[in-house]
Structure formats: structure tokens, C-alpha cells
Design a protein around this motif. Structure first.
Motif, mmCIF file in Angstrom:
data_model
loop_
_atom_site.group_PDB
_atom_site.id
_atom_site.type_symbol
_atom_site.label_atom_id
_atom_site.label_comp_id
_atom_site.label_asym_id
_atom_site.label_seq_id
_atom_site.Cartn_x
_atom_site.Cartn_y
_atom_site.Cartn_z
ATOM 1 N N ASN A 97 0.832 -1.195 0.000
ATOM 2 C CA ASN A 97 0.000 0.000 0.000
ATOM 3 C C ASN A 97 0.870 1.249 0.000
ATOM 4 O OD1 ASN A 97 -2.381 -1.469 0.047
ATOM 5 N ND2 ASN A 97 -2.552 -1.429 2.278
ATOM 6 N N ALA A 98 0.638 2.132 -0.964
ATOM 7 C CA ALA A 98 1.392 3.385 -1.062
ATOM 8 C C ALA A 98 0.783 4.398 -0.101
ATOM 9 C CB ALA A 98 1.366 3.908 -2.493
ATOM 10 N N LEU A 99 1.485 4.665 0.975
ATOM 11 C CA LEU A 99 1.049 5.590 2.007
ATOM 12 C C LEU A 99 1.800 6.904 1.831
ATOM 13 C CD1 LEU A 99 1.035 2.886 4.807
ATOM 14 C CD2 LEU A 99 -0.926 3.740 3.552
ATOM 15 N N SER A 100 2.302 7.500 2.912
ATOM 16 C CA SER A 100 2.948 8.801 2.804
ATOM 17 C C SER A 100 3.559 9.167 4.149
ATOM 18 C CB SER A 100 1.925 9.869 2.402
ATOM 19 O OG SER A 100 2.484 11.170 2.437
ATOM 20 N N GLY B 225 3.619 -1.445 4.022
ATOM 21 C CA GLY B 225 3.232 -0.051 3.882
ATOM 22 C C GLY B 225 4.414 0.773 3.410
ATOM 23 N N LEU B 226 4.210 1.569 2.363
ATOM 24 C CA LEU B 226 5.260 2.400 1.767
ATOM 25 C C LEU B 226 5.023 3.859 2.130
ATOM 26 C CD1 LEU B 226 7.590 2.962 -0.292
ATOM 27 C CD2 LEU B 226 5.802 3.055 -2.061
ATOM 28 N N HIS B 227 6.025 4.467 2.772
ATOM 29 C CA HIS B 227 5.938 5.881 3.153
ATOM 30 C C HIS B 227 7.023 6.679 2.449
ATOM 31 C CE1 HIS B 227 3.163 5.127 6.572
ATOM 32 N NE2 HIS B 227 3.798 3.974 6.626
ATOM 33 N N MET B 228 6.687 7.890 2.029
ATOM 34 C CA MET B 228 7.661 8.779 1.397
ATOM 35 C C MET B 228 7.162 10.204 1.499
ATOM 36 S SD MET B 228 5.727 6.926 -0.878
ATOM 37 C CE MET B 228 4.427 7.244 -2.074
ATOM 38 N N GLY B 229 8.086 11.145 1.321
ATOM 39 C CA GLY B 229 7.727 12.553 1.259
ATOM 40 C C GLY B 229 7.344 12.930 -0.161
ATOM 41 N N ALA C 253 -3.888 14.171 4.104
ATOM 42 C CA ALA C 253 -3.129 13.561 5.194
ATOM 43 C C ALA C 253 -4.024 12.642 6.021
ATOM 44 C CB ALA C 253 -2.495 14.640 6.071
ATOM 45 N N ALA C 254 -5.255 13.053 6.266
ATOM 46 C CA ALA C 254 -6.170 12.217 7.037
ATOM 47 C C ALA C 254 -6.446 10.897 6.326
ATOM 48 C CB ALA C 254 -7.468 12.968 7.289
ATOM 49 N N THR C 255 -6.566 10.937 5.004
ATOM 50 C CA THR C 255 -6.796 9.680 4.275
ATOM 51 C C THR C 255 -5.595 8.764 4.387
ATOM 52 O OG1 THR C 255 -5.969 10.476 2.105
ATOM 53 C CG2 THR C 255 -8.304 10.840 2.613
ATOM 54 N N LYS C 256 -4.396 9.331 4.370
ATOM 55 C CA LYS C 256 -3.198 8.498 4.472
ATOM 56 C C LYS C 256 -3.006 7.957 5.882
ATOM 57 C CE LYS C 256 -1.900 8.637 0.178
ATOM 58 N NZ LYS C 256 -1.887 7.410 -0.649
ATOM 59 N N ALA C 257 -3.389 8.742 6.892
ATOM 60 C CA ALA C 257 -3.349 8.245 8.266
ATOM 61 C C ALA C 257 -4.322 7.078 8.423
ATOM 62 C CB ALA C 257 -3.678 9.360 9.250
ATOM 63 N N ALA C 258 -5.520 7.233 7.893
ATOM 64 C CA ALA C 258 -6.512 6.159 7.965
ATOM 65 C C ALA C 258 -6.062 4.941 7.165
ATOM 66 C CB ALA C 258 -7.859 6.666 7.460
ATOM 67 N N PHE C 259 -5.447 5.172 6.009
ATOM 68 C CA PHE C 259 -4.967 4.071 5.167
ATOM 69 C C PHE C 259 -3.817 3.329 5.868
ATOM 70 C CE2 PHE C 259 -3.343 3.057 0.584
ATOM 71 C CZ PHE C 259 -3.814 1.769 0.689
ATOM 72 N N TRP C 260 -2.980 4.079 6.613
ATOM 73 C CA TRP C 260 -1.909 3.453 7.396
ATOM 74 C C TRP C 260 -2.506 2.471 8.416
ATOM 75 C CZ3 TRP C 260 0.210 5.761 12.390
ATOM 76 C CH2 TRP C 260 1.302 5.030 12.868
ATOM 77 N N LEU C 261 -3.524 2.907 9.145
ATOM 78 C CA LEU C 261 -4.155 2.027 10.123
ATOM 79 C C LEU C 261 -4.870 0.858 9.440
ATOM 80 C CD1 LEU C 261 -5.520 4.527 12.796
ATOM 81 C CD2 LEU C 261 -3.472 3.108 12.889
ATOM 82 N N GLN C 262 -5.496 1.119 8.299
ATOM 83 C CA GLN C 262 -6.092 0.028 7.530
ATOM 84 C C GLN C 262 -5.026 -1.002 7.168
ATOM 85 O OE1 GLN C 262 -7.350 -0.616 2.975
ATOM 86 N NE2 GLN C 262 -8.337 1.170 3.863
ATOM 87 N N THR C 263 -3.890 -0.521 6.699
ATOM 88 C CA THR C 263 -2.795 -1.405 6.299
ATOM 89 C C THR C 263 -2.334 -2.268 7.469
ATOM 90 O OG1 THR C 263 -2.062 0.188 4.627
ATOM 91 C CG2 THR C 263 -0.440 -1.432 5.369
ATOM 92 N N ASN C 264 -2.163 -1.648 8.635
ATOM 93 C CA ASN C 264 -1.711 -2.392 9.811
ATOM 94 C C ASN C 264 -2.744 -3.431 10.237
ATOM 95 O OD1 ASN C 264 0.636 -0.889 9.857
ATOM 96 N ND2 ASN C 264 -0.107 0.554 11.390
ATOM 97 N N ALA C 265 -4.028 -3.067 10.178
ATOM 98 C CA ALA C 265 -5.078 -3.994 10.581
ATOM 99 C C ALA C 265 -5.183 -5.176 9.618
ATOM 100 C CB ALA C 265 -6.412 -3.260 10.680
#
Length: 233
Positions: free
Chosen positions: A127-130, A168-172, A142-154
Motif C-alpha cells: 500500500n502506497a502511504l505517505s 506499507g510504503l511511506h515517502m515525502g 493527510a487524514a486519508t493516508k493516516a486512515a490508510f496506514w491504520l487500515q494497512t496495519n489492521a
């Protein structure tokens, strides 16, 4: 760990930006096939690439994609959209829209493709996060990426015993069409793609693909003013 050699990979948003860079890198790793999706896909001259249409907010489009790609072993949820930089002045429809694209879209794709990946013997989801998963810039994006991060972890936890790894992939900021107006330093999409695919093959839970993502995540453990220095002004 998931080897990409011989894999069948689906990349959403695969016609440009990070998605295209991922497709290009996959071809150097011995994949058997890449499904590259877009709203308006362009044909490829490489016979390993199958371009397919996808509207991530349309369940019928997702169902059609799943039917057309029954051999997938790796799903890369890369497609996404930006949003206005304000919560208070943006139309509510724009805020809801970015959640539909960035959170519910990949969730529905994952729900569609988990059974397919299982039937094919297991595999991986990326999952491409941020870095914006961890800091409140750029409004609802940012809120969608925070929610997507938690979705990814779950989902990673839900899939522990089902033969499917989740990264989970994070980048600037990355030098793509989406960031054309950004004047801050930007990463090369090819570097982000390499880090992402190396992460899949290593079985990494998270990939912090650049210094921005590493610094931002580290700052979360300190005082809130580490993330928002303007609060001390």
C-alpha cells in the motif's frame, strides 16, 4: 518474503508517476506479468504488461478488474488523489471524494483480490502511504493516508495466517504530476519504486523510502511541537 520473479503483479495507477516507475522496475525483476491500471489506460509495447481500466470508487469497475486478472499474486495499491489544503473552506464533497479514492478504493480492491491471491498460493500486498500518514499537512489528504496506514496495519494482522504479506510504503514529496506545484525538494520516482519492491522481496512491514519519512516518523515520539513548530511562535 515474496519473490517477484515469476510473480503476477497488479499496479493501480500504473500509467504515470510512482506507479509507472514501479511497473518499469518490476520488469527488471523477472515478473511474469504486470497488470497496469488507469482510468484511461494506454496500451504497452511490452507483452508482459496488460493495461486495464479501473475507477477505484466504482465497485463494478473493481469487480470487472478482478474477473480480468484472476492470476494475480501481488497487489500494489498505488492509485490516489490529492485534496484541497483546508478543512474549513473546502467543499465537503471534495473531502468525501478523497476518502473514497484514497481509503475506501484500496480497501475494496484488497477485499476483491485477497481471495484471488489466496487461490494462487499466496503473495503480497503493498500500500502506497505517505509521510503525511503522520503529520497534518495538505488538508484531508493527510487524514486519508493516516486512515490508510491504520487500515494497512489492521489488514496485515488479519492476513497473518493466510499466506499474504502486507507492506506499507511511506515517502515525502516525489517528482510526479501530483506535486508539480510543489517547490520543496522531491524524490525520484525510480528510487521510491526500488525501495518499495525491495521491501516486498524482504518481507518488510514498512518501507520508509526517504529521509522525510524517516524524520517524520521519528518526530512522532516527541512533543507535538516537533511536528508543528509553528505552535511555539
Amino acid at each position: 518474503m515474496t519473490t517477484l520473479e515469476g510473480a503476477v503483479v497488479l499496479v493501480t495507477g500504473g500509467n504515470r508517476g510512482i506507479g509507472k516507475a514501479i511497473v518499469d522496475d518490476l520488469l527488471t525483476r523477472g515478473v511474469r506479468k504486470v497488470y497496469a491500471t488507469a482510468r484511461d489506460p494506454r496500451p504497452s509495447t511490452d507483452d508482459r504488461i496488460v493495461t486495464l481500466p479501473l475507477e477505484v470508487t466504482d465497485q463494478a469497475s473493481i469487480d470487472a478488474l478482478a474477473a480480468a486478472a484472476p492470476d494475480v499474486t501481488v497487489l500494489i495499491n498505488n492509485a490516489g488523489s490529492s485534496s484541497p489544503d483546508t478543512y474549513l473552506d473546502a467543499p465537503m464533497k471534495d473531502i468525501r471524494s478523497v476518502f473514497e479514492i484514497n481509503f475506501f478504493g484500496p480497501l475494496n480492491l484488497t477485499r476483491a483480490f485477497v481471495p484471488i491471491i489466496e487461490r494462487n498460493g499466496g503473495g503480497h500486498i503493498l500500500n502506497a502511504l505517505s509521510a503525511l500518514s503522520w503529520v497534518a499537512w495538505h488538508g484531508a489528504y493527510a487524514a486519508t493516508k493516516a486512515a490508510f496506514w491504520l487500515q494497512t496495519n489492521a489488514i496485515r494482522l488479519e492476513l497473518l495466517d493466510r499466506g499474504i504479506g502486507v507492506t506499507g510504503l511511506h515517502m515525502g514529496y516525489v517528482d510526479t504530476d501530483m506535486t508539480a506545484a510543489v517547490t520543496s525538494p522531491k524524490e525520484n520516482p525510480a528510487d521510491i519504486a526500488k525501495a518499495a519492491l525491495d521491501g516486498i522481496e524482504a518481507g518488510a512491514f514498512e518501507v520508509l523510502a526517504d529521509e522525510t519519512s524517516r524524520q517524520t516518523k521519528a518526530a512522532m515520539s516527541g512533543d507535538i511541537t516537533n511536528l508543528y513548530p509553528q505552535l511555539t511562535a
